[in-house]
Design a protein around this motif. Sequence first.
Motif, PDB file in Angstrom:
ATOM      1  N   PHE A 135       7.006   6.859 -55.422  1.00 59.03           N
ATOM      2  CA  PHE A 135       6.619   6.754 -54.787  1.00 59.03           C
ATOM      3  C   PHE A 135       4.627   6.611 -53.880  1.00 59.03           C
ATOM      4  CE2 PHE A 135       5.663   8.011 -50.271  1.00 59.03           C
ATOM      5  CZ  PHE A 135       6.130   7.064 -48.765  1.00 59.03           C
ATOM      6  N   ASN A 136       4.450   5.206 -53.467  1.00 58.92           N
ATOM      7  CA  ASN A 136       2.861   5.971 -53.379  1.00 58.92           C
ATOM      8  C   ASN A 136       2.593   5.848 -51.547  1.00 58.92           C
ATOM      9  OD1 ASN A 136       1.812   5.519 -56.223  1.00 58.92           O
ATOM     10  ND2 ASN A 136       2.634   3.760 -56.196  1.00 58.92           N
ATOM     11  N   PHE A 137       2.373   5.981 -51.087  1.00 61.89           N
ATOM     12  CA  PHE A 137       1.329   6.375 -49.757  1.00 61.89           C
ATOM     13  C   PHE A 137      -0.499   6.068 -49.527  1.00 61.89           C
ATOM     14  CE2 PHE A 137      -0.165   8.278 -46.175  1.00 61.89           C
ATOM     15  CZ  PHE A 137       0.372   7.663 -44.641  1.00 61.89           C
ATOM     16  N   LYS A 138      -1.330   4.535 -49.100  1.00 61.21           N
ATOM     17  CA  LYS A 138      -1.784   4.471 -49.275  1.00 61.21           C
ATOM     18  C   LYS A 138      -2.471   4.264 -50.898  1.00 61.21           C
ATOM     19  CE  LYS A 138      -2.312   5.564 -44.358  1.00 61.21           C
ATOM     20  NZ  LYS A 138      -3.966   5.814 -43.620  1.00 61.21           N
ATOM     21  N   THR A 139      -3.318   5.114 -51.212  1.00 60.55           N
ATOM     22  CA  THR A 139      -4.202   4.748 -52.122  1.00 60.55           C
ATOM     23  C   THR A 139      -3.601   6.366 -53.593  1.00 60.55           C
ATOM     24  OG1 THR A 139      -5.706   6.017 -51.935  1.00 60.55           O
ATOM     25  CG2 THR A 139      -6.009   3.672 -51.996  1.00 60.55           C
ATOM     26  N   GLN A 140      -2.659   7.494 -52.320  1.00 61.51           N
ATOM     27  CA  GLN A 140      -2.216   8.511 -53.514  1.00 61.51           C
ATOM     28  C   GLN A 140      -0.933   8.220 -53.496  1.00 61.51           C
ATOM     29  OE1 GLN A 140      -2.183  11.501 -51.010  1.00 61.51           O
ATOM     30  NE2 GLN A 140      -2.138  13.155 -52.398  1.00 61.51           N
ATOM     31  N   ASN A 141      -0.759   8.275 -54.572  1.00 60.21           N
ATOM     32  CA  ASN A 141       0.308   8.481 -55.850  1.00 60.21           C
ATOM     33  C   ASN A 141       1.352   9.963 -55.609  1.00 60.21           C
ATOM     34  OD1 ASN A 141       3.073   8.802 -57.470  1.00 60.21           O
ATOM     35  ND2 ASN A 141       1.544   8.496 -59.318  1.00 60.21           N
ATOM     36  N   ILE A 142       2.175   9.965 -54.856  1.00 59.36           N
ATOM     37  CA  ILE A 142       3.275  10.684 -54.119  1.00 59.36           C
ATOM     38  C   ILE A 142       3.902  11.341 -55.372  1.00 59.36           C
ATOM     39  CG2 ILE A 142       4.788  11.836 -52.299  1.00 59.36           C
ATOM     40  CD1 ILE A 142       1.740  11.552 -51.875  1.00 59.36           C
ATOM     41  N   PHE A 143       4.631  10.781 -55.895  1.00 57.67           N
ATOM     42  CA  PHE A 143       5.946  11.195 -57.092  1.00 57.67           C
ATOM     43  C   PHE A 143       6.333   9.747 -57.723  1.00 57.67           C
ATOM     44  CE2 PHE A 143       8.533  10.476 -53.518  1.00 57.67           C
ATOM     45  CZ  PHE A 143       9.562   9.899 -54.075  1.00 57.67           C
ATOM     46  N   GLU A 144       6.237   9.384 -58.733  1.00 58.03           N
ATOM     47  CA  GLU A 144       5.943   9.010 -59.414  1.00 58.03           C
ATOM     48  C   GLU A 144       7.807   9.064 -61.357  1.00 58.03           C
ATOM     49  OE1 GLU A 144       3.472   5.863 -62.517  1.00 58.03           O
ATOM     50  OE2 GLU A 144       2.591   8.314 -61.850  1.00 58.03           O
ATOM     51  N   ASN A 145       7.950   8.029 -61.294  1.00 61.65           N
ATOM     52  CA  ASN A 145       9.171   7.680 -62.442  1.00 61.65           C
ATOM     53  C   ASN A 145       9.828   9.467 -62.213  1.00 61.65           C
ATOM     54  OD1 ASN A 145       8.372   5.694 -63.468  1.00 61.65           O
ATOM     55  ND2 ASN A 145       7.058   6.950 -64.807  1.00 61.65           N
ATOM     56  N   THR A 146      10.700   9.519 -61.192  1.00 65.97           N
ATOM     57  CA  THR A 146      11.391  10.850 -60.625  1.00 65.97           C
ATOM     58  C   THR A 146      12.565  10.769 -60.970  1.00 65.97           C
ATOM     59  OG1 THR A 146       9.859  11.338 -58.624  1.00 65.97           O
ATOM     60  CG2 THR A 146      11.985  12.142 -58.750  1.00 65.97           C
ATOM     61  N   THR A 147      13.491  11.619 -61.505  1.00 64.14           N
ATOM     62  CA  THR A 147      14.960  11.290 -62.135  1.00 64.14           C
ATOM     63  C   THR A 147      15.414  12.947 -61.386  1.00 64.14           C
ATOM     64  OG1 THR A 147      14.489   9.604 -63.688  1.00 64.14           O
ATOM     65  CG2 THR A 147      16.964  10.811 -63.498  1.00 64.14           C
ATOM     66  N   VAL A 148      16.352  12.791 -60.615  1.00 59.99           N
ATOM     67  CA  VAL A 148      17.878  13.636 -60.361  1.00 59.99           C
ATOM     68  C   VAL A 148      19.163  13.309 -60.388  1.00 59.99           C
ATOM     69  CG1 VAL A 148      16.642  12.940 -57.791  1.00 59.99           C
ATOM     70  CG2 VAL A 148      17.551  15.707 -58.731  1.00 59.99           C
ATOM     71  N   SER A 149      20.009  13.910 -59.903  1.00 66.10           N
ATOM     72  CA  SER A 149      21.554  13.714 -59.746  1.00 66.10           C
ATOM     73  C   SER A 149      21.784  15.020 -58.976  1.00 66.10           C
ATOM     74  CB  SER A 149      21.632  13.855 -60.943  1.00 66.10           C
ATOM     75  OG  SER A 149      21.535  12.897 -61.820  1.00 66.10           O
ATOM     76  N   PHE A 150      22.666  14.289 -57.820  1.00 70.44           N
ATOM     77  CA  PHE A 150      23.245  15.362 -57.229  1.00 70.44           C
ATOM     78  C   PHE A 150      24.935  14.583 -57.802  1.00 70.44           C
ATOM     79  CE2 PHE A 150      19.475  14.470 -54.618  1.00 70.44           C
ATOM     80  CZ  PHE A 150      19.122  15.111 -54.923  1.00 70.44           C
ATOM     81  N   ALA A 151      25.550  15.721 -58.367  1.00 68.50           N
ATOM     82  CA  ALA A 151      27.011  15.942 -58.045  1.00 68.50           C
ATOM     83  C   ALA A 151      27.926  16.216 -57.213  1.00 68.50           C
ATOM     84  CB  ALA A 151      27.463  17.180 -59.036  1.00 68.50           C
ATOM     85  N   GLU A 152      29.032  15.447 -57.477  1.00 66.92           N
ATOM     86  CA  GLU A 152      29.913  15.487 -56.199  1.00 66.92           C
ATOM     87  C   GLU A 152      30.949  16.937 -56.507  1.00 66.92           C
ATOM     88  OE1 GLU A 152      34.066  14.167 -54.443  1.00 66.92           O
ATOM     89  OE2 GLU A 152      33.398  12.766 -56.409  1.00 66.92           O
ATOM     90  N   GLY A 153      30.920  17.853 -55.184  1.00 68.77           N
ATOM     91  CA  GLY A 153      31.446  19.115 -54.875  1.00 68.77           C
ATOM     92  C   GLY A 153      30.082  20.073 -55.071  1.00 68.77           C
ATOM     93  N   LYS A 154      28.942  19.760 -54.919  1.00 73.08           N
ATOM     94  CA  LYS A 154      28.263  21.216 -55.400  1.00 73.08           C
ATOM     95  C   LYS A 154      27.186  21.444 -54.495  1.00 73.08           C
ATOM     96  CE  LYS A 154      29.215  22.219 -59.531  1.00 73.08           C
ATOM     97  NZ  LYS A 154      30.514  23.604 -59.796  1.00 73.08           N
ATOM     98  N   ILE A 155      26.343  22.164 -53.920  1.00 78.52           N
ATOM     99  CA  ILE A 155      25.634  22.545 -52.944  1.00 78.52           C
ATOM    100  C   ILE A 155      24.428  22.237 -54.449  1.00 78.52           C
ATOM    101  CG2 ILE A 155      24.000  23.233 -51.592  1.00 78.52           C
ATOM    102  CD1 ILE A 155      27.064  24.926 -51.566  1.00 78.52           C
ATOM    103  N   SER A 156      23.329  21.147 -53.423  1.00 82.39           N
ATOM    104  CA  SER A 156      22.277  20.825 -54.241  1.00 82.39           C
ATOM    105  C   SER A 156      20.772  20.908 -53.362  1.00 82.39           C
ATOM    106  CB  SER A 156      22.090  19.338 -55.420  1.00 82.39           C
ATOM    107  OG  SER A 156      23.168  19.458 -55.775  1.00 82.39           O
ATOM    108  N   PHE A 157      19.584  21.262 -53.140  1.00 81.65           N
ATOM    109  CA  PHE A 157      18.375  21.311 -53.070  1.00 81.65           C
ATOM    110  C   PHE A 157      17.642  20.840 -53.005  1.00 81.65           C
ATOM    111  CE2 PHE A 157      19.142  25.272 -54.006  1.00 81.65           C
ATOM    112  CZ  PHE A 157      17.558  26.057 -54.114  1.00 81.65           C
ATOM    113  N   ILE A 158      16.249  20.072 -52.747  1.00 80.90           N
ATOM    114  CA  ILE A 158      14.974  19.870 -53.069  1.00 80.90           C
ATOM    115  C   ILE A 158      14.348  21.229 -52.545  1.00 80.90           C
ATOM    116  CG2 ILE A 158      13.322  18.543 -53.798  1.00 80.90           C
ATOM    117  CD1 ILE A 158      15.209  16.410 -53.175  1.00 80.90           C
TER     118      ILE A 158
END
Length: 60
Positions: free
Chosen positions: A10-33
């Motif tokens: 994700f880029n906003f204007k000229t700033q790279n906010i995040f790049e090549n982010t990988t994450v998984s959220f499993a069913e039945g588990k509580i997850s947070f960022i």
Amino acid sequence: MEIDIQNLSFNFKTQNIFENTTVSFAEGKISFIMAPNGRGKTNTIETYFRKSACEPRPYK
């Protein structure tokens, strides 16, 4: 349902906010960022749902 996010960027204007982010959220588990304010937590989830709504998903 399990949610896998792979190589999301994700880029906003000229700033790279995040790049090549990988994450998984499993069913039945509580997850947070956890990160400081302004680091792209909400944008990560919003970008995933915008992108996944536009692309066809394979049948299982």
